[in-house]
Design an enzyme around this catalytic site. Sequence first.
Site, PDB file in Angstrom:
ATOM      1  N   ALA A 115       0.860  -1.177   0.000  1.00 14.77           N
ATOM      2  CA  ALA A 115       0.000   0.000   0.000  1.00 14.77           C
ATOM      3  C   ALA A 115       0.898   1.230   0.000  1.00 14.77           C
ATOM      4  CB  ALA A 115      -0.883  -0.017   1.238  1.00 14.77           C
ATOM      5  N   GLY A 153       0.428  -4.961   1.001  1.00 15.73           N
ATOM      6  CA  GLY A 153      -0.794  -5.020   0.188  1.00 15.73           C
ATOM      7  C   GLY A 153      -0.549  -5.660  -1.175  1.00 15.73           C
ATOM      8  N   GLU A 196      -0.817  -9.269  -0.542  1.00 16.55           N
ATOM      9  CA  GLU A 196      -2.231  -9.573  -0.287  1.00 16.55           C
ATOM     10  C   GLU A 196      -3.033  -9.571  -1.592  1.00 16.55           C
ATOM     11  OE1 GLU A 196      -2.228  -6.446   2.732  1.00 16.55           O
ATOM     12  OE2 GLU A 196      -3.090  -7.893   4.119  1.00 16.55           O
ATOM     13  N   GLU A 203       4.623  -5.182   7.154  1.00 18.67           N
ATOM     14  CA  GLU A 203       3.928  -4.065   7.804  1.00 18.67           C
ATOM     15  C   GLU A 203       4.393  -3.836   9.231  1.00 18.67           C
ATOM     16  OE1 GLU A 203       2.465  -6.404   5.962  1.00 18.67           O
ATOM     17  OE2 GLU A 203       0.864  -5.557   4.733  1.00 18.67           O
TER      18      GLU A 203
HETATM   19  N1  CO8 Z   1       4.605   3.136  -0.585  1.00 18.44           N
HETATM   20  C1  CO8 Z   1       5.035   4.295  -1.123  1.00 18.44           C
HETATM   21  N2  CO8 Z   1       6.200   4.428  -1.788  1.00 18.44           N
HETATM   22  C2  CO8 Z   1       6.970   3.330  -1.903  1.00 18.44           C
HETATM   23  C3  CO8 Z   1       6.604   2.089  -1.358  1.00 18.44           C
HETATM   24  C4  CO8 Z   1       5.353   2.017  -0.685  1.00 18.44           C
HETATM   25  N3  CO8 Z   1       4.888   0.873  -0.163  1.00 18.44           N
HETATM   26  N4  CO8 Z   1       7.589   1.206  -1.623  1.00 18.44           N
HETATM   27  C5  CO8 Z   1       8.527   1.857  -2.318  1.00 18.44           C
HETATM   28  N5  CO8 Z   1       8.167   3.149  -2.495  1.00 18.44           N
HETATM   29  C6  CO8 Z   1       8.897   4.214  -3.179  1.00 18.44           C
HETATM   30  C7  CO8 Z   1      10.077   4.692  -2.358  1.00 18.44           C
HETATM   31  O1  CO8 Z   1       9.671   5.650  -1.411  1.00 18.44           O
HETATM   32  C8  CO8 Z   1      10.979   5.275  -3.434  1.00 18.44           C
HETATM   33  O2  CO8 Z   1      10.497   6.543  -3.788  1.00 18.44           O
HETATM   34  P1  CO8 Z   1      11.543   7.766  -4.055  1.00 18.44           P
HETATM   35  O3  CO8 Z   1      12.392   7.320  -5.215  1.00 18.44           O
HETATM   36  O4  CO8 Z   1      10.670   8.923  -4.374  1.00 18.44           O
HETATM   37  O5  CO8 Z   1      12.353   7.896  -2.814  1.00 18.44           O
HETATM   38  C9  CO8 Z   1      10.725   4.358  -4.620  1.00 18.44           C
HETATM   39  O6  CO8 Z   1       9.473   3.693  -4.367  1.00 18.44           O
HETATM   40  C10 CO8 Z   1      11.795   3.289  -4.789  1.00 18.44           C
HETATM   41  O7  CO8 Z   1      11.904   2.616  -3.535  1.00 18.44           O
HETATM   42  P2  CO8 Z   1      13.320   2.359  -2.810  1.00 18.44           P
HETATM   43  O8  CO8 Z   1      14.272   3.469  -3.105  1.00 18.44           O
HETATM   44  O9  CO8 Z   1      13.019   2.071  -1.374  1.00 18.44           O
HETATM   45  O10 CO8 Z   1      13.780   1.050  -3.584  1.00 18.44           O
HETATM   46  P3  CO8 Z   1      14.755  -0.101  -3.053  1.00 18.44           P
HETATM   47  O11 CO8 Z   1      15.065  -0.934  -4.243  1.00 18.44           O
HETATM   48  O12 CO8 Z   1      15.898   0.482  -2.296  1.00 18.44           O
HETATM   49  O13 CO8 Z   1      13.881  -0.936  -1.989  1.00 18.44           O
HETATM   50  C11 CO8 Z   1      11.874  -2.059  -1.218  1.00 18.44           C
HETATM   51  C12 CO8 Z   1      12.752  -1.663  -2.437  1.00 18.44           C
HETATM   52  C13 CO8 Z   1      12.639  -3.069  -0.370  1.00 18.44           C
HETATM   53  C14 CO8 Z   1      10.613  -2.701  -1.789  1.00 18.44           C
HETATM   54  C15 CO8 Z   1      11.557  -0.809  -0.402  1.00 18.44           C
HETATM   55  O14 CO8 Z   1      11.047   0.195  -1.271  1.00 18.44           O
HETATM   56  C16 CO8 Z   1      10.523  -1.032   0.671  1.00 18.44           C
HETATM   57  O15 CO8 Z   1      10.833  -1.598   1.708  1.00 18.44           O
HETATM   58  N6  CO8 Z   1       9.273  -0.570   0.432  1.00 18.44           N
HETATM   59  C17 CO8 Z   1       8.216  -0.618   1.418  1.00 18.44           C
HETATM   60  C18 CO8 Z   1       7.685  -2.030   1.584  1.00 18.44           C
HETATM   61  C19 CO8 Z   1       6.594  -2.054   2.615  1.00 18.44           C
HETATM   62  O16 CO8 Z   1       6.769  -1.733   3.759  1.00 18.44           O
HETATM   63  N7  CO8 Z   1       5.392  -2.462   2.176  1.00 18.44           N
HETATM   64  C20 CO8 Z   1       4.252  -2.546   3.038  1.00 18.44           C
HETATM   65  C21 CO8 Z   1       3.480  -1.261   2.960  1.00 18.44           C
HETATM   66  S1  CO8 Z   1       2.180  -1.170   4.153  1.00 18.44           S
HETATM   67  C22 CO8 Z   1       0.965  -2.121   3.493  1.00 18.44           C
HETATM   68  O17 CO8 Z   1       1.037  -2.626   2.403  1.00 18.44           O
HETATM   69  C23 CO8 Z   1      -0.231  -2.239   4.343  1.00 18.44           C
HETATM   70  C24 CO8 Z   1      -1.266  -3.105   3.707  1.00 18.44           C
HETATM   71  C25 CO8 Z   1      -2.495  -2.871   4.439  1.00 18.44           C
HETATM   72  C26 CO8 Z   1      -3.692  -3.269   3.634  1.00 18.44           C
HETATM   73  C27 CO8 Z   1      -3.770  -2.524   2.390  1.00 18.44           C
HETATM   74  C28 CO8 Z   1      -4.692  -1.422   2.562  1.00 18.44           C
HETATM   75  C29 CO8 Z   1      -4.418  -0.305   1.715  1.00 18.44           C
END
Ligand code: CO8
Length: 258
Positions: free
Chosen positions: A65, A109, A112, A132
């Site tokens: 998400a 998400g 999921e 999460e």
């Molecule tokens: N949301 C928003 N932006 C994101 C997300 C995300 N989940 N994941 C990555 N991005 C963005 C980063 O902020 C970054 O943006 P910018 O270039 O502007 O800084 C860009 O994508 C590239 O990401 P990274 O630089 O972090 O890329 P890496 O290759 O270094 O890392 C990862 C990749 C490991 C995937 C890393 O981006 C990461 O850990 N992302 C977050 C993963 C996460 O925590 N996901 C869970 C989110 S919470 C959730 O899903 C709740 C679900 C609840 C139910 C759904 C209801 C809506």
Amino acid sequence: MEYQNILVETKDKVGVITLNRPKALNALNDQLMDELGHALFAFDQDENIGCMVITGSEKAFAAGADIAAMVDYNYMDAYNGNYVTKNWEHILRVRKPVIAAVAGYALGGGCELTMMCDFIIAADNAKFGQPEIKLATLPGCGGTQRLPRAISKSKAMDLCLTARLMDANEAERAGLVSRVVPLDKLMEETLAVATTIASMSLPVVMMIKDAVNRSFESGLTEGVHYERRLFHASFGTHDQREGMRAFLEKRPANFQNK
Ligand code: CO8
């Protein structure tokens, strides 16, 4: 509806939806989920389509998400806005099969969403996880319920509590994924699978999807009873007679989806 966050195309009888927010690794926001639901329903109603595929990029199916969209939410925003329920579960109302073709990250998400598809074909670089907990929240779109059913309580607890990611081979061993294919063959192989499904009798395809899904919602006796009713119903189709006759006459079946 004009799509800003997904790409939609058809390949013969297969509808393909590509999540397309590359700068945010396909992070799922409300607008994207509205568009996804709209595209899925359009394919579901299109009589030329027999199967659908949802995919992302080589780097990410979806990294979860959209955290930027959620960061300032308070309880009332989430509750009053019916967050998640309002547009994340449209896919559960789709009657034709939906395959997730997953490369790269399928997290939170995103993971999921793959589990709400009917089955998952993974590229060898795929990574699944429910991280999460690192954000001090929990899977909010069925992850705590579908993951244990897919891969066991023990592995689901491990993933949800530690935030570790599971690679494609582990996901296949655990039963989350039906097949693992080389990254450069992901769409070719998935489209071949989807085309095979789309060549079957559509009403019977939908009955099978319905019956298998019922196994998650009912006890064994009730589930088998439900299956039996649909099995009997299949004898009301033209395609059942055609399929069986074609076998006996040693020729390909000509299904008419009726
Ligand atoms: N949301 C928003 N932006 C994101 C997300 C995300 N989940 N994941 C990555 N991005 C963005 C980063 O902020 C970054 O943006 P910018 O270039 O502007 O800084 C860009 O994508 C590239 O990401 P990274 O630089 O972090 O890329 P890496 O290759 O270094 O890392 C990862 C990749 C490991 C995937 C890393 O981006 C990461 O850990 N992302 C977050 C993963 C996460 O925590 N996901 C869970 C989110 S919470 C959730 O899903 C709740 C679900 C609840 C139910 C759904 C209801 C809506």
